[in-house]
Every structure is written in C-alpha cells, then in structure tokens.
Design a protein around this motif. Structure first.
Motif, PDB file in Angstrom:
ATOM      1  N   THR A 261     -14.785 -10.330 -12.484  1.00 51.97           N
ATOM      2  CA  THR A 261     -15.251 -11.821 -13.221  1.00 51.97           C
ATOM      3  C   THR A 261     -16.494 -11.442 -14.299  1.00 51.97           C
ATOM      4  O   THR A 261     -16.620 -12.092 -15.057  1.00 51.97           O
ATOM      5  N   GLU A 274      -5.761 -15.721 -22.698  1.00 53.47           N
ATOM      6  CA  GLU A 274      -4.543 -16.915 -22.377  1.00 53.47           C
ATOM      7  C   GLU A 274      -3.192 -15.950 -21.764  1.00 53.47           C
ATOM      8  O   GLU A 274      -2.619 -16.326 -20.918  1.00 53.47           O
ATOM      9  N   GLU A 277      -4.044 -14.429 -18.295  1.00 51.28           N
ATOM     10  CA  GLU A 277      -3.686 -15.478 -17.244  1.00 51.28           C
ATOM     11  C   GLU A 277      -2.599 -15.744 -17.050  1.00 51.28           C
ATOM     12  O   GLU A 277      -1.892 -16.277 -15.683  1.00 51.28           O
ATOM     13  N   ARG A 281      -0.600 -15.648 -13.386  1.00 50.17           N
ATOM     14  CA  ARG A 281       0.283 -16.438 -12.701  1.00 50.17           C
ATOM     15  C   ARG A 281       1.793 -16.137 -12.478  1.00 50.17           C
ATOM     16  O   ARG A 281       2.338 -16.410 -11.190  1.00 50.17           O
ATOM     17  N   ARG A 292     -10.508 -12.321  -7.185  1.00 47.93           N
ATOM     18  CA  ARG A 292     -11.484 -12.313  -8.121  1.00 47.93           C
ATOM     19  C   ARG A 292     -12.864 -12.238  -7.874  1.00 47.93           C
ATOM     20  O   ARG A 292     -13.158 -12.893  -6.862  1.00 47.93           O
TER      21      ARG A 292
END
Length: 461
Positions: A261, A274, A277, A281, A292
C-alpha cells in the motif's frame, strides 16, 4: 470509463510456441520465415535494430530446414527467430551497448553464452536490438541510433521504455517472436509493460552472464520478452541450455498475493490504478488470497538511497571510469554521462553501507514474503510522449526516476519478476501488472504467472 484491452497479446505480436507448431507441421519453412522476417524489419522503424545478421541468419535457416527435412531437429524450437539486445557478444562484430564510443573496440571472438545455447537449440539469430546507451535509463531514448517508437496509442509518438527498447518494440511489432534483454532496474519489465507484451527477468545467477556487457555486476539480471508467457518460459530454458519444457499453471485458488500500500501507487495514473484493481478483482473472484499492507523494505530502500545513493551508480562509474574521463565522453549521450558522473559524489562508506544494508533487506524480505507473490503495477504511468523528453533534460530525469521506481525494488531485493499486460488507457497505451517473488523461486513464480495470465486474458475478453 477507462477502456481495457481484449486479448492477452497485441495484434501484431506472435507466439514462439505457435510458430514452433507451424514449423513442426511443415506449414512454415525456416528459410522463408527468416526472409520474411528481414523484409518486415526493413519496412519497419529503422531505430529498432542496431545491426542485422542476415548472412548468419540465412545460413542458420538453411541448416534448420535441412534438419527438419531429415527429422533431426536440435530442439522443439529449431528454426525460431531470436534477437538480442546489443550488449550480447556476437562473434565477429563489435558489441556497441547502444553507444558509438565503442566502435573502435575489437570484435567479439565468440558468442555470448546465452547466444551459444540458443544456437545449439537451432534458434536463428536475426540481429542486435537498440538500447539506451550502456543500459543506463528506463526511458529507452538513444541519440546515436535513434529511439524506437512505441507502436501503440493515438497522437504523438511515445517512448518505448528502456533500457531494452528495441526488444520491446521488436516483439510488439511482430518482427521477432523472442527478444533477449537485460534488467538492472527494470529494463526488461518496463519495455514489456509499456509495449503491451510479456517480460520475464530471473533473479541473480539464473542466466549465464558470459559475453554480456555489464552495467552493474551486482544488479544485472537477464531474461526474454515475448508475446506470451509460454514463449518466455521456453526461451528461458533454451538460454540455459535445457530442453524446452513448460510448467503447469498453479491452481488459482492456491495462490497468495501481497499488495503493497506504500510507494508503488504514488503518482500513478487513474487508468493504471483502475486496470490494476480490475485485475485484482478478477483474481479474488477466482479464489486467490489477497493481502494488502505496508512493505517496510520499500521505505527503507528509499531512505537508504536518499542518504547514500544508488548501488548501480558507483558500479557503473567504475566500469566506465576511463571513458568518462577521456575526450570520448563528449560523444556519449549527455544524460547518461551525467548519471554516471553523479556517482562520483558517493564515498567509500556510502557504498559499503548500501551493500551491507541490501544483504540485510534481502533476507528480511525473504522471510516476510515467504511463498507470497508481491503484486503491483509494473510502472505507475503508461508510456509518455517522446518529444518533450528529448527536449527537456529535467523532465527526462524526473520521468526516468518515476518509470524505474516500481520495478527497481525487485532488482535491489533480488526478486524474479514477470510483467503481464492487463489493459490500456484512454489513449490506447498499455498498462501492465508485475508479479514478483524472492530470488530462487522462479518455478513457483512462473507457474503462478501462467495462471494469472490465463485469468486476466479471460477477464479482458
């Protein structure tokens, strides 16, 4: 909404495995393949290659065709074209390492060890690929041989990424199925990521270094760039003198990922975040374990370099000491020269502190990671425009530092790493996801990366 790519490889790039299947079935002839390869190269960006090896390649192609007719191939990949970053020795030519100041050097008396191994497996050496001078930049610009242009995107020309710039562009344009590069701070994974292809670097000692022009003897690592991971894995076997073999993808539910992180998302573009991520997912839906947290080693490396400098600096200065203090220095890329000379401000104690601290951090990180795969964007940005970087020295240095940041941690901590394409931004520039594990865990990393590549491809389509 950020548009994402469809498919796991670019439109023009070609799989070495698929090419090998066609050669085996007889639907592709090694000689015709090499002739077509050179025709495509001649009609493409002239800055991609520094030298073509046409006489050698055609001789090797005729020999490969004869072996196939006789059913006596040297390997499953006999007849596959391959190209080399111009820091691998090729017998009979001067290794330029992206520079003009070495042109008076004696030609190499033998091929580099990896070139020897590839030739013994029947692969055909097509030529030498352009690179940043002395491999000392992550952007890929070269004022001597020209800068290969990124084949992706809309609008102005974009950088190829470096230092293995010609490698990334040659594969992305489909000129060769395999390009072999070096990686001291990201120089395989950056051009792979920025050009929408796959790049794999081993940890230290995984590939034979004999006959390669160094940048940092401590941090230099090697590996292939290709259209897909299977091609990279096959190439890695060949480069080490082994038969082409393929590990099985690790069952996706067995994989454990750690996402830092801190640091690696700083100054990241929206599209990069984007797409990253979205990939995470997809992994979570498939049942992987994702954790994380803070990677404390990143902060410690940052503090170390802020106080004592970069390890590559004094090693590069030592290697090029006579050159940078001679009249020939005026012929060098001034940006590379400045970076090399900057290391002159470091003290002997700085170097000792860096080396001692690195050893401690490698062991600490190995213990904390265990069998987890560390996961984050290969680069925080997509390929920036070329022209402003050519004109603005301050911008060049700032962007170079940003591009090198994420993959550079892997060299300092002696990780193995795989860069996989995972989408594009609004300008059709590729984004990339980086999987890394502690040195010596190459087999585990590659098995995991095969599973991730399949999953991301399905998600994108």
């Amino acid at each position: 909404m950020i548009k994402r790519t469809v498919g796991k490889v670019t439109k023009e790039s070609v799989s070495a495995g698929d090419m090998a299947d066609r050669l085996e079935k007889g639907s592709l002839c090694p000689v015709e393949l090499v002739e077509e390869t050179f025709a495509n190269i001649r009609s493409s960006d002239p800055a991609i290659f520094t030298e073509l090896l046409e006489e050698r390649a055609l001789k090797e192609a005729h020999a490969s065709r004869q072996r196939r007719r006789e059913g006596n191939t040297l390997s499953l990949w006999d007849g596959i074209p391959i190209a080399w970053k111009d820091l691998f020795d090729i017998e009979g030519r001067v290794t330029t390492a992206g520079s003009v100041v070495l042109k008076s050097n004696a030609p190499a008396t033998r091929d580099a060890d990896m070139v020897v191994n590839a030739t013994r497996a029947g692969l055909i050496s097509i030529g030498c690929l352009n690179m940043t001078e002395f491999a000392y930049s992550g952007l890929g610009l070269n004022p001597h041989f020209g800068t290969p242009q990124n084949p992706h995107g809309t609008g102005p020309a974009r950088i190829p990424g470096g230092s293995s710039s010609g490698c990334g562009v040659a594969v992305a344009r489909g000129l060769v199925p395999l390009a072999i590069g070096s990686d001291t701070g990201g120089s395989i994974r950056i051009p792979a990521g920025l050009n929408g292809i796959v790049g794999y670097k081993g940890s230290s000692g995984v590939f034979p270094k004999g006959g390669t022009f160094p940048l940092s003897p401590t941090l230099d690592t090697f590996g292939p760039l290709a259209a897909d991971l299977k091609s990279c894995i096959g190439a890695a076997e060949v480069l080490n003198g082994r038969a082409v073999a393929m590990p099985k993808p690790t069952p996706i539910s067995q994989l454990k990922f750690f996402i830092p992180t801190n640091v690696v998302f700083e100054d990241a573009q929206d599209a990069v975040i984007e797409n990253f991520e979205a990939s995470v997912r997809a992994l979570e839906r498939a049942g992987v374990t994702v954790t994380r947290g803070v990677c404390t080693e990143f902060d410690q490396i940052r503090a170390l370099t802020a106080e004592h400098g970069y390890l590559v600096g004094p090693e590069a200065l030592d290697l090029h000491w006579d050159l940078v203090h001679s009249a020939k220095a005026a012929e060098m890329d001034r940006r590379v020269l400045e970076r090399i000379l900057d290391a002159g401000d470091l003290s002997a104690r700085d170097l000792i502190v860096i080396q001692r601290t690195r050893a401690k951090l490698i062991e600490k990180n190995r213990q904390s990671l265990g069998n987890q795969i560390i996961l984050y964007p290969t680069t925080p940005i997509t390929a920036p425009e070329l022209k402003p970087l050519e004109q603005d020295g301050e911008l060049y240095q700032r962007m170079n530092k940003l591009i090198l940041r994420n993959p550079g941690f892997g060299n300092f901590l002696d990780w193995c790493g795989v860069a996989l394409p995972n989408g594009v931004d609004q300008n059709q520039m590729p984004t990339s996801i980086l999987l890394s594990m502690s040195g010596g865990q190459e087999s585990s990393l590659l098995g995991a990366a095969l599973a991730v590549e399949n999953l991301i491809s399905q998600d994108l389509s």
